[in-house]
Write a protein that holds these residues in place. Sequence first.
Motif, short mmCIF file in Angstrom:
data_model
loop_
_atom_site.label_atom_id
_atom_site.label_comp_id
_atom_site.label_asym_id
_atom_site.label_seq_id
_atom_site.Cartn_x
_atom_site.Cartn_y
_atom_site.Cartn_z
N VAL A 1 39.56 42.85 11.13
CA VAL A 1 39.10 41.90 10.20
C VAL A 1 39.15 40.30 10.83
N GLU B 1 31.69 39.87 6.31
CA GLU B 1 32.79 40.83 6.88
C GLU B 1 33.85 40.92 5.44
N THR C 1 35.22 44.30 2.94
CA THR C 1 36.49 44.61 3.41
C THR C 1 37.30 44.81 2.01
#
Length: 173
Positions: free
Chosen positions: A4, A70, A74
Amino acid sequence: MGTVLGEMRNVPWHELQHAYGSASQVPGMLSRIAWGDGPTAEDALSDLGQWIAAPAVFDATVAAVPFLWELAATETVKDRAGVLELLAAILASGHDLHPEWTRAAHDAVVAGRPTAARLAADASSPEAQTHAHERAQAQAQAQAQKQAVRDAAVRLLAAIDGHTCAACPPRTV
């Protein structure tokens, strides 16, 4: 296997600006959102929103949006709904003196529409269901977080699909 925010190091943050100056601190804020506990992540999200979305967008906003998408995708991020709300705030913001920043920031938010659609349609993940069977309290919390993410994604989809501003060309859905 990627990590990440792994590509964050490739952005020249020190050359970019946010509302209060150099964007060199933006990676730290994104990291706190990604890995911080609930209060730490919420504080970082609030600060980042003041830096890159309110009252205007900046070149740092454009660079940060892909990382925000992103983070929204997640599952371990504590405040994914807040991340989606920040993306909606970016879409609603602009910069009168730099319409190119406005358009680029809006385009970056719109580019994440497939992620928002997936989050809006997400049912409970198998991981959440397994964990839920182990602990009823964890299930309630996980379901509430999932619902908050889903609701924020639905609102963001509506904002993306209805977005119009002077800096952006008309979009077809």
